[in-house]
Design a protein around this motif. Structure first.
Motif, PDB file in Angstrom:
ATOM      1  N   VAL A 119       0.815  -1.216   0.000  1.00  0.00           N
ATOM      2  CA  VAL A 119       0.000   0.000   0.000  1.00  0.00           C
ATOM      3  C   VAL A 119       0.853   1.273   0.000  1.00  0.00           C
ATOM      4  CG1 VAL A 119      -1.748   1.309   1.260  1.00  0.00           C
ATOM      5  CG2 VAL A 119      -1.811  -1.201   1.308  1.00  0.00           C
ATOM      6  N   LEU A 120       1.598   1.445   1.085  1.00  0.00           N
ATOM      7  CA  LEU A 120       2.194   2.763   1.308  1.00  0.00           C
ATOM      8  C   LEU A 120       3.322   3.088   0.346  1.00  0.00           C
ATOM      9  CD1 LEU A 120       2.016   2.612   5.173  1.00  0.00           C
ATOM     10  CD2 LEU A 120       0.783   4.180   3.708  1.00  0.00           C
ATOM     11  N   LEU A 126       3.335   9.885  -5.059  1.00  0.00           N
ATOM     12  CA  LEU A 126       2.961  11.165  -4.441  1.00  0.00           C
ATOM     13  C   LEU A 126       4.122  12.165  -4.416  1.00  0.00           C
ATOM     14  CD1 LEU A 126       0.339  12.170  -3.180  1.00  0.00           C
ATOM     15  CD2 LEU A 126       1.177  11.424  -0.959  1.00  0.00           C
ATOM     16  N   VAL A 127       5.292  11.705  -4.017  1.00  0.00           N
ATOM     17  CA  VAL A 127       6.403  12.661  -3.843  1.00  0.00           C
ATOM     18  C   VAL A 127       6.936  13.198  -5.171  1.00  0.00           C
ATOM     19  CG1 VAL A 127       7.120  11.754  -1.592  1.00  0.00           C
ATOM     20  CG2 VAL A 127       8.175  10.848  -3.686  1.00  0.00           C
ATOM     21  N   LYS A 128       6.517  12.568  -6.264  1.00  0.00           N
ATOM     22  CA  LYS A 128       6.978  13.079  -7.574  1.00  0.00           C
ATOM     23  C   LYS A 128       6.103  14.223  -8.070  1.00  0.00           C
ATOM     24  CE  LYS A 128       9.123   8.809  -9.137  1.00  0.00           C
ATOM     25  NZ  LYS A 128       8.539   7.696  -8.367  1.00  0.00           N
ATOM     26  N   ASP A 172      -3.080  18.288  -9.510  1.00  0.00           N
ATOM     27  CA  ASP A 172      -3.628  18.515  -8.173  1.00  0.00           C
ATOM     28  C   ASP A 172      -4.704  17.485  -7.819  1.00  0.00           C
ATOM     29  OD1 ASP A 172      -1.885  20.583  -8.122  1.00  0.00           O
ATOM     30  OD2 ASP A 172      -3.359  22.144  -8.528  1.00  0.00           O
ATOM     31  N   LEU A 173      -5.488  17.104  -8.824  1.00  0.00           N
ATOM     32  CA  LEU A 173      -6.495  16.054  -8.586  1.00  0.00           C
ATOM     33  C   LEU A 173      -5.814  14.731  -8.246  1.00  0.00           C
ATOM     34  CD1 LEU A 173      -9.307  16.472 -11.241  1.00  0.00           C
ATOM     35  CD2 LEU A 173      -9.540  16.455  -8.748  1.00  0.00           C
ATOM     36  N   LYS A 174      -4.726  14.486  -8.953  1.00  0.00           N
ATOM     37  CA  LYS A 174      -3.983  13.253  -8.716  1.00  0.00           C
ATOM     38  C   LYS A 174      -3.417  13.246  -7.281  1.00  0.00           C
ATOM     39  CE  LYS A 174      -0.777  10.421 -11.261  1.00  0.00           C
ATOM     40  NZ  LYS A 174       0.380  10.418 -12.132  1.00  0.00           N
ATOM     41  N   GLN A 184      -6.263   7.867  -1.132  1.00  0.00           N
ATOM     42  CA  GLN A 184      -5.990   6.422  -1.221  1.00  0.00           C
ATOM     43  C   GLN A 184      -5.145   5.952  -0.049  1.00  0.00           C
ATOM     44  OE1 GLN A 184      -4.254   4.927  -4.920  1.00  0.00           O
ATOM     45  NE2 GLN A 184      -5.475   6.418  -6.018  1.00  0.00           N
ATOM     46  N   LEU A 185      -4.221   6.800   0.351  1.00  0.00           N
ATOM     47  CA  LEU A 185      -3.352   6.432   1.470  1.00  0.00           C
ATOM     48  C   LEU A 185      -4.121   6.481   2.796  1.00  0.00           C
ATOM     49  CD1 LEU A 185       0.294   7.693   1.907  1.00  0.00           C
ATOM     50  CD2 LEU A 185      -1.205   7.423   3.849  1.00  0.00           C
TER      51      LEU A 185
END
Ligand code: FAD
Length: 390
Positions: free
Chosen positions: A27-28, A35-37, A260-262, A269-270
Motif C-alpha cells: 500500500v504505502l 505522491l512525492v513526484k 492537483d487532482l492526482k 488512497q493512502l
C-alpha cells in the motif's frame, strides 16, 4: 525465502513486523513513490545557509555531489509564491474571535481553512520567516551517498546523541525520552540505508549502485537500529493517520488541475486504504505518553531537546545532507506536533494547523522511511549469507 529475522510486535508500537512489511510494500510504498513526484510534494522551502550556532564551520564536503541545486524562480508552482492562497492570516485569526466562528467550528470541524504560516514549536527555525528561503526540487536532489564523513559528521551525530537524547541506560528511563532516542536513531538508520542504497561504487567511472556490506555494517548488524527504523516509521505513519481529517481537506493546489487532482486522490488512497485501516489501525499509541505527574514539564524538556537537534542541522557541513536533515527533522517535528499538539506549554488541545511545508516534509519523510523499511526487509534475511561468502 530465508526465515524472517524480525517477528512479533515492533517494540512500543501496536503492529507487528510482518504486517508493517505487508502494508508498506502493498500500500504505502507504491502510493508514496507516486505522491512525492507530484509538484505539490517535490518543492521544499528551506533555509540552507544559516550559521552554525555551535561550532565554526569546518565541514567541507569532498564530492561535488554534496551541493544542492535550487529551483529557478519560474520552476516552482505559482501558488507557492503566495503565502496564503488568497486568505490573509489576519482574516483567519480574526475569525476565532467572532461569534460566527463558533458556528463554523461546530458545524464542520473538518473544514480546511487554508494554508497558514505558523511556527512549529518543535523546531528551531522560525517557519514564518521567509527571508533567505529557497525552493529545492527534491527529485533533483536525492538523498544518497555524498562523501560527507569524518570528524564533522561524527561530531553532529555525537552531539545529537550525547547532549539531546542519551541512549536509555536501563528501565529507569521514561517512555518519552526513550521515544525521542528511538526516533532519532530510526532516522539515523534511514539515512544510512539511503547511503547504502545509492552509493558511489567507483569514482573514476562514476558508477553508482547498492553497497550491501555498508548496509550490513551500519544498520543490519545492530538489531536495535532496525527496530528503531520500524518504530520511527510507525510513529510518523500514526501522525499522518491522526491528521486524516486535516490532510483530506487540505488544498493541494499548484495551478495544474490534473496534477492537483492526482495528488488529492493519492492522499485519500493512502489515508483511507482499507488494508491499512484494518491491519494496522493504530500504528502507535500516543495516548500512553505524558501520563505521569510531571507530563507537562517533561514535554517541555523534550521539546527543548528536539529543538536543539533541529538547530544542530545548521551545522551539517554538506549541503545536500543538510537539506535532507532539515526536511526530515521538520517532518519529525510535524509528527510530534500532530501527536502531542500543539502547545508545548500546556495541555490545551488547539485545533491542528499545519503549514504547507510541514505537510511536504511529513510525506517526504514517510516516503524515505518507507523506502528504508522496504530495502531492509528485502535484504535483511539474506544478507548475512552474502556477507559470509565474501
Ligand atoms: P555514523 O553514521 O556517522 O554514526 C556515528 C555513530 O553513531 C556510530 O559510530 C554509532 O555509534 C552511532 N550510530 C550509528 N547509527 C546509529 C543508529 N541508527 N542508532 C543509534 N546510533 C547509531 N552522508 C551521506 O553520504 N549522505 C547523506 O545524505 C547524509 N546525510 C546526513 C545527514 C545528517 C543530519 C548527518 C548528521 C549526517 C549525514 N551524512 C550523510 C553522514 C552520515 O550520516 C555518516 O555520518 C557518515 O557516512 C559517516 O558514517 P560512520 O560510519 O562514521 O557512522
Amino acid at each position: 525465502p530465508a526465515a524472517r529475522k524480525y517477528t512479533g510486535m515492533v517494540e512500543d508500537c501496536c503492529c507487528d513486523y510482518e504486517t508493517v512489511d505487508a502494508i508498506n510494500e502493498e500500500v504505502l510504498h507504491p502510493i508514496l513513490q507516486d505522491l512525492v513526484k507530484l509538484p505539490f510534494f517535490r518543492y521544499f522551502k528551506v533555509k540552507l545557509w544559516c550559521d552554525c550556532p555551535f561550532w565554526p564551520d569546518d565541514g567541507m564536503c569532498r564530492l561535488r555531489d554534496c551541493s544542492v541545486c535550487e529551483c529557478p524562480e519560474n520552476e516552482f508552482p505559482e501558488q507557492f509564491k503566495k503565502p496564503y492562497n488568497g486568505l490573509s492570516p489576519d482574516s483567519m485569526i480574526c475569525q476565532e474571535g467572532k461569534p460566527q466562528a463558533a458556528v463554523d467550528k461546530t458545524l464542520d470541524s473538518r473544514v480546511f481553512k487554508g494554508w497558514v504560516e505558523t511556527d512549529n514549536p518543535w523546531t528551531n527555525d522560525d517557519e514564518t520567516d521567509n527571508a533567505e528561503m529557497t525552493y529545492v526540487n527534491l527529485q533533483l536532489n536525492p538523498e544518497r551517498y555524498t562523501g560527507y564523513t569524518g570528524d564533522s559528521a561524527r561530531r553532529i551525530w555525537d552531539s545529537i546523541y550525547k547532549e539531546n537524547c542519551p541512549k536509555y541506560p536501563s528501565e529507569d528511563m521514561c517512555r518519552e525520552k526513550k521515544a525521542l532516542y528511538k526516533l532519532i536513531s530510526g532516522l539515523h538508520s534511514s539515512i544510512s540505508v539511503h547511503i547504502a542504497y545509492d552509493y558511489l561504487l567507483d569514482e573514476s567511472t562514476n558508477l553508482w549502485g547498492q553497497n550491501l556490506p555498508l548496509l550490513y555494517d551500519r544498520v543490519l548488524k545492530y538489531p536495535e537500529r532496525v527496530q528503531n527504523l520500524y518504530f520511527t516509521y510507525l510513529f510518523v505513519l500514526r501522525a499522518v493517520t491522526k491528521a486524516t481529517d486535516y490532510l483530506e481537506q487540505a488544498e493541494y493546489n499548484t495551478g495544474n488541475p490534473e496534477d492537483d487532482l492526482k495528488t488529492q486522490s493519492l492522499v485519500k488512497q493512502l489515508l483511507y486504504n482499507p488494508k491499512l485501516r484494518t491491519a494496522c489501525p493504530l500504528p502507535f499509541d500516543e495516548a500512553k505518553l505524558w501520563q505521569g505527574e510531571n507530563g507537562p514539564e517533561l514535554k517541555q524538556e523534550i521539546q527543548k531537546q528536539f529543538r536543539n537537534i533541529s538547530a544542530i542541522m545548521d551545522c551539517v557541513g554538506c549541503e545536500k545532507c543538510r537539506l535532507w536533515g532539515k526536511l526530515q527533522v521538520l517532518g519529525l517535528g510535524t509528527a510530534l506536533k500532530i501527536l502531542f499538539s500543539v502547545d508545548g506549554d500546556s495541555h490545551l488541545n488547539q485545533p491542528l494547523q499545519l503549514q504547507r511545508n510541514e505537510v511536504i516534509a511529513l510525506f517526504n519523510l514517510l516516503n524515505r522511511l518507507s523506502e528504508s523499511v522496504k530495502f531492509v526487509h528485502e535484504k535483511g534475511s539474506s544478507i548475512e549469507e552474502v556477507i559470509k561468502q565474501q
